[in-house]
Design an enzyme around this catalytic site. Structure first.
Site, PDB file in Angstrom:
ATOM      1  N   THR A 106       0.829  -1.202   0.000  1.00  0.00           N
ATOM      2  CA  THR A 106       0.000   0.000   0.000  1.00  0.00           C
ATOM      3  C   THR A 106       0.862   1.249   0.000  1.00  0.00           C
ATOM      4  O   THR A 106       1.719   1.424   0.871  1.00  0.00           O
ATOM      5  CB  THR A 106      -0.891   0.012   1.257  1.00  0.00           C
ATOM      6  OG1 THR A 106      -1.651  -1.197   1.311  1.00  0.00           O
ATOM      7  CG2 THR A 106      -1.814   1.211   1.276  1.00  0.00           C
ATOM      8  N   GLU A 107       0.656   2.124  -0.998  1.00  0.00           N
ATOM      9  CA  GLU A 107       1.358   3.405  -1.088  1.00  0.00           C
ATOM     10  C   GLU A 107       2.886   3.258  -1.047  1.00  0.00           C
ATOM     11  O   GLU A 107       3.607   4.158  -0.614  1.00  0.00           O
ATOM     12  CB  GLU A 107       0.896   4.337   0.041  1.00  0.00           C
ATOM     13  CG  GLU A 107      -0.612   4.487   0.152  1.00  0.00           C
ATOM     14  CD  GLU A 107      -1.240   5.199  -1.028  1.00  0.00           C
ATOM     15  OE1 GLU A 107      -0.496   5.832  -1.790  1.00  0.00           O
ATOM     16  OE2 GLU A 107      -2.470   5.116  -1.184  1.00  0.00           O
ATOM     17  N   LEU A 108       3.381   2.111  -1.466  1.00  0.00           N
ATOM     18  CA  LEU A 108       4.819   1.790  -1.473  1.00  0.00           C
ATOM     19  C   LEU A 108       5.448   1.862  -0.083  1.00  0.00           C
ATOM     20  O   LEU A 108       6.651   2.094   0.062  1.00  0.00           O
ATOM     21  CB  LEU A 108       5.591   2.705  -2.438  1.00  0.00           C
ATOM     22  CG  LEU A 108       5.223   2.605  -3.921  1.00  0.00           C
ATOM     23  CD1 LEU A 108       6.177   3.448  -4.762  1.00  0.00           C
ATOM     24  CD2 LEU A 108       5.237   1.172  -4.418  1.00  0.00           C
TER      25      LEU A 108
END
Length: 406
Positions: free
Chosen positions: A144-146
């Site tokens: 998620t979101e890197l």
């Protein structure tokens, strides 16, 4: 030089601003599917359908390669709200030029929990739906979101993935370039997003005050050709095409002409993330402690977009408290599967993103994505749902054959 184009495909299950108190159905009580359907179909018409058709043409004409990380909650909505979107993604995967990257099913912050039990559970759930819908087994993971730190890499390696994506920030790289493959301390290969070249399209494309405006396909291809390294990983929201950057900005024409311009440079070659991992040697270690966790969000590129203020932290701790209670009382909770589904929806990172109170350009981005008037409205609504949800769980437990009702 290997060039990979990677896109995050996600739409959250947006929560109601006000609880539907006359409904005993938990989903209807908390989840605003009228709004979710409206937004999904709007973005489908502006982005997913036209962009997917363009990509299909580019694959036919230029042997273009691309990868998607598609969340489970996105696929749920595609199946419920718009079959055309799902069919086009299936057509893309069938070409063989599309790589699917594993994600967290709910696009959640579960990787930031004290243990990774739920994180692993979500990854396996995502693998399951990708297999069922596309007949595909992802080899590369993108959190998620890197969001990334050493412990996350360890978990992903244990699950058998070949590599993981994260942000190519100077906080980790210092003097080094993001245009190489690196290695986590546990031995997992790490692919880094080139955030400058990615954000040139994702954020700056239509900015008329930008010194490089207008950004054309030939100019961008030239930049790629002059960039040193083994690989360039471009990663952005898929909604960049048609939603964040409207059709009127010329974003679709840019996309249509980009592969043709890139092919003019013999040393540039389209590649999927898996191909990059096979062809490129690792060039050093990536070491990120938990207290230095990175992401691709905001100028800080850490987790402050979701856990940077007191409202977000209070909500996060309360959510974990409820989750602990649900697990401890699994056998006695009425409608456990429905309860657990809501608990997972509440973990979606967007819920915390809406509560962000940062200033300047970062706040503009947060406000753009939110369906609330202010971060304080988002907080009040989320906390109201948390306490109502907690009350429902506690008062609807079964004990010795009896059910306690509110």
């Amino acid at each position: 030089m290997l060039i990979s184009f990677n896109f995050e495909v996600h739409q959250p299950r947006r929560l109601r601003k006000y609880i539907k108190k006359d409904s005993e159905n938990l989903w209807e009580r908390y989840v605003d599917d009228e709004l979710n359907r409206e937004i999904f179909n709007r973005v489908a018409n502006k982005c997913y359908i036209p962009a997917n058709r363009i990509i299909l043409d580019l694959i036919d004409n230029y042997d273009f390669k691309i990868s998607y990380s598609i969340t489970g909650v996105f696929l749920e909505q595609a199946m419920a709200f718009n079959d055309d979107v799902l069919d086009l993604f299936k057509d893309l995967v069938k070409t063989g030029n599309v790589e699917l990257i594993c994600e967290t099913y709910y696009h959640s912050l579960s990787s930031l929990f004290e243990n990774h039990e739920e994180f692993v559970e979500e990854i396996k759930l995502h693998q399951k739906i990708i297999k069922e819908v596309f007949g595909y087994k992802p080899k590369v993971f993108r959190n998620t979101e890197l969001i990334y730190h050493n412990k996350i890499a360890e978990t992903i390696k244990k699950l058998g993935f070949e590599g993981i994506f994260t942000e190519g920030t100077e906080k980790v790289l210092e003097w080094r370039s993001p245009n190489y493959v690196y290695e986590a301390l546990c031995g997992l290969k790490v692919l880094l997003r080139n955030y400058r070249l990615s954000d040139d399209i994702g954020f700056r494309f239509s900015c008329q005050n930008w010194e490089e405006y207008p950004l054309t396909a030939d100019k961008y291809a030239l930049w790629l050709s002059k960039t040193p390294g083994d690989c360039i990983n471009i990663y952005m929201d898929y909604e960049t095409f048609g939603e964040h950057q409207w059709r009127e900005t010329g974003i679709f024409e840019f996309l249509k002409h980009l592969p043709q311009e890139i092919e003019k440079y013999e040393h540039l070659q389209f590649a999927t993330p898996s191909e990059i991992l096979k062809k490129c040697k690792t060039r050093g270690k990536i070491d990120v402690f938990e207290f230095s966790t990175i992401s691709w969000a905001d100028t800080e590129r850490n987790v402050s977009a979701w856990l940077g203020n007191r409202m977000q932290k209070i909500s996060f701790e309360k959510l974990k408290e409820i989750g602990k209670y649900i697990k401890e009382h699994k056998e006695s909770i009425k409608n456990y599967e429905d309860v657990y589904k809501i608990y997972k929806i509440l973990q979606t990172s967007d819920n915390f993103y809406y509560m962000c109170t940062k200033g300047l350009s970062d706040m503009d981005v947060h406000s753009y994505f939110s369906h609330f008037e202010t971060p304080f409205d988002a907080y009040a609504s989320y906390l109201n749902i948390l306490y109502d949800f907690e009350s429902y769980i506690v008062t609807n437990q079964k004990l010795n054959g009896y059910t306690f009702l509110p």
